[in-house]
Design an enzyme around this catalytic site. Sequence first.
Site, PDB file in Angstrom:
ATOM      1  N   THR A   1       0.837  -1.187   0.000  1.00  0.00           N
ATOM      2  CA  THR A   1       0.000   0.000   0.000  1.00  0.00           C
ATOM      3  C   THR A   1       0.878   1.245   0.000  1.00  0.00           C
ATOM      4  O   THR A   1       2.107   1.162  -0.120  1.00  0.00           O
ATOM      5  CB  THR A   1      -0.993  -0.030   1.192  1.00  0.00           C
ATOM      6  OG1 THR A   1      -1.925   1.028   1.047  1.00  0.00           O
ATOM      7  CG2 THR A   1      -0.284   0.067   2.529  1.00  0.00           C
TER       8      THR A   1
ATOM      9  N   LYS B   1       3.639   1.348  -4.001  1.00  0.00           N
ATOM     10  CA  LYS B   1       3.116   0.565  -5.117  1.00  0.00           C
ATOM     11  C   LYS B   1       3.959   0.674  -6.388  1.00  0.00           C
ATOM     12  O   LYS B   1       3.968  -0.261  -7.197  1.00  0.00           O
ATOM     13  CB  LYS B   1       1.666   0.969  -5.416  1.00  0.00           C
ATOM     14  CG  LYS B   1       0.680   0.521  -4.344  1.00  0.00           C
ATOM     15  CD  LYS B   1      -0.756   0.796  -4.757  1.00  0.00           C
ATOM     16  CE  LYS B   1      -1.733   0.314  -3.718  1.00  0.00           C
ATOM     17  NZ  LYS B   1      -3.146   0.482  -4.138  1.00  0.00           N
TER      18      LYS B   1
ATOM     19  N   ASN C   1       0.309  -4.054  -6.207  1.00  0.00           N
ATOM     20  CA  ASN C   1      -0.225  -4.048  -4.842  1.00  0.00           C
ATOM     21  C   ASN C   1      -0.172  -5.422  -4.192  1.00  0.00           C
ATOM     22  O   ASN C   1      -0.602  -5.583  -3.051  1.00  0.00           O
ATOM     23  CB  ASN C   1      -1.664  -3.499  -4.821  1.00  0.00           C
ATOM     24  CG  ASN C   1      -2.691  -4.514  -5.278  1.00  0.00           C
ATOM     25  OD1 ASN C   1      -2.397  -5.411  -6.067  1.00  0.00           O
ATOM     26  ND2 ASN C   1      -3.912  -4.373  -4.793  1.00  0.00           N
TER      27      ASN C   1
ATOM     28  N   ASP D   1      -6.142  -4.430  -7.725  1.00  0.00           N
ATOM     29  CA  ASP D   1      -7.096  -3.313  -7.664  1.00  0.00           C
ATOM     30  C   ASP D   1      -8.039  -3.327  -8.860  1.00  0.00           C
ATOM     31  O   ASP D   1      -9.220  -2.978  -8.739  1.00  0.00           O
ATOM     32  CB  ASP D   1      -6.352  -1.974  -7.630  1.00  0.00           C
ATOM     33  CG  ASP D   1      -5.719  -1.686  -6.282  1.00  0.00           C
ATOM     34  OD1 ASP D   1      -6.181  -2.254  -5.268  1.00  0.00           O
ATOM     35  OD2 ASP D   1      -4.755  -0.895  -6.227  1.00  0.00           O
TER      36      ASP D   1
ATOM     37  N   GLY E   1      -4.190   9.589  -9.728  1.00  0.00           N
ATOM     38  CA  GLY E   1      -3.084   8.880  -9.102  1.00  0.00           C
ATOM     39  C   GLY E   1      -3.077   7.403  -9.456  1.00  0.00           C
ATOM     40  O   GLY E   1      -3.701   6.966 -10.426  1.00  0.00           O
TER      41      GLY E   1
ATOM     42  N   TYR F   1     -13.276   4.244   2.077  1.00  0.00           N
ATOM     43  CA  TYR F   1     -14.094   3.395   2.940  1.00  0.00           C
ATOM     44  C   TYR F   1     -14.071   3.826   4.407  1.00  0.00           C
ATOM     45  O   TYR F   1     -14.645   3.142   5.269  1.00  0.00           O
ATOM     46  CB  TYR F   1     -13.662   1.920   2.832  1.00  0.00           C
ATOM     47  CG  TYR F   1     -12.202   1.660   3.125  1.00  0.00           C
ATOM     48  CD1 TYR F   1     -11.745   1.520   4.432  1.00  0.00           C
ATOM     49  CD2 TYR F   1     -11.288   1.538   2.091  1.00  0.00           C
ATOM     50  CE1 TYR F   1     -10.414   1.277   4.704  1.00  0.00           C
ATOM     51  CE2 TYR F   1      -9.950   1.287   2.347  1.00  0.00           C
ATOM     52  CZ  TYR F   1      -9.519   1.153   3.652  1.00  0.00           C
ATOM     53  OH  TYR F   1      -8.204   0.910   3.919  1.00  0.00           O
TER      54      TYR F   1
END
Length: 285
Positions: free
Chosen positions: A66, A70, A91, A106, A133, A230
């Site tokens: 993370t 990455k 990742n 992802d 990004g 989240y």
Amino acid sequence: MVNGQAYAEVIGDPIAHSKSPTIHNHWLQQAGITAEYRASHVRSQDLESFFEERRRDRLWRGCNVTIPHKQAVMPLLDRIDPAAERIGAVNTVRPEKGKLVGYNTDYIGFLEPLLPLLRQAHLFRMARIFGAGGAAKAVALALHDQGFTNVIIARNPDQARALRESFEPDDRLIAPLDLFATPTDFPFDDREGILDLIVNTTSLGMAGQPALLLDFSHVPPNAVVYDIVYAPLETPLLAEARARGLRTIDGLHMLIGQAAAAFALFFGTPAPRGDDKALREKLLG
């Protein structure tokens, strides 16, 4: 490793906030697998020594990667999966026959909650993606591969342009972030048969961060609003979308989806997904 158990982990800087150990240890317990998953704080200057040490550890099944590592991990690996190479970020790393191989989950994790919609036929698919990004690139490529026309919206127009150029250059489909904060009188045409998607890939709306400023006059009727943040689960963006009767997708969907793909890579078996509701409750507890 303590107790001689097989293990996987997530690395980052910082890392204490990560929910990955909760997810993977829940699945390990559900699957009856004797292994564990932990979080490891690894600074940028220690990445090379970290991987050299893990190469020699026969109990290590791999790691998730993370922020901010990455891209930085890529030169340290022996091979990179073509999909991760295309995205330009890794990742997930696992050992394979003495080699370290990098993946990106992802892409599949983002698409997972959209699959019921993507199985339907549409006259046209358009996504307005906020951010440019690393997460935005995985999202944009995933949607491009599903036939979406992507508008990239970012503070930095050069970064937005570079993202679009990675899959399909078109300066007409980049826009400054502040443009969407002010009302528009654009008359949306008949959107029947069209799948419109609004995606926030930025940290705006995350706990401790300002909200994403989006005037909903820019949002087509019947759009699906997807926020990969989240924490909190209901961001200001999702709260307003729900209040307006729009369909929404929260960030736990992508978090759990990408973790499931990584779990299969680490432990050689699909993640036990029959109890996702309990897992979500655990993550929110």
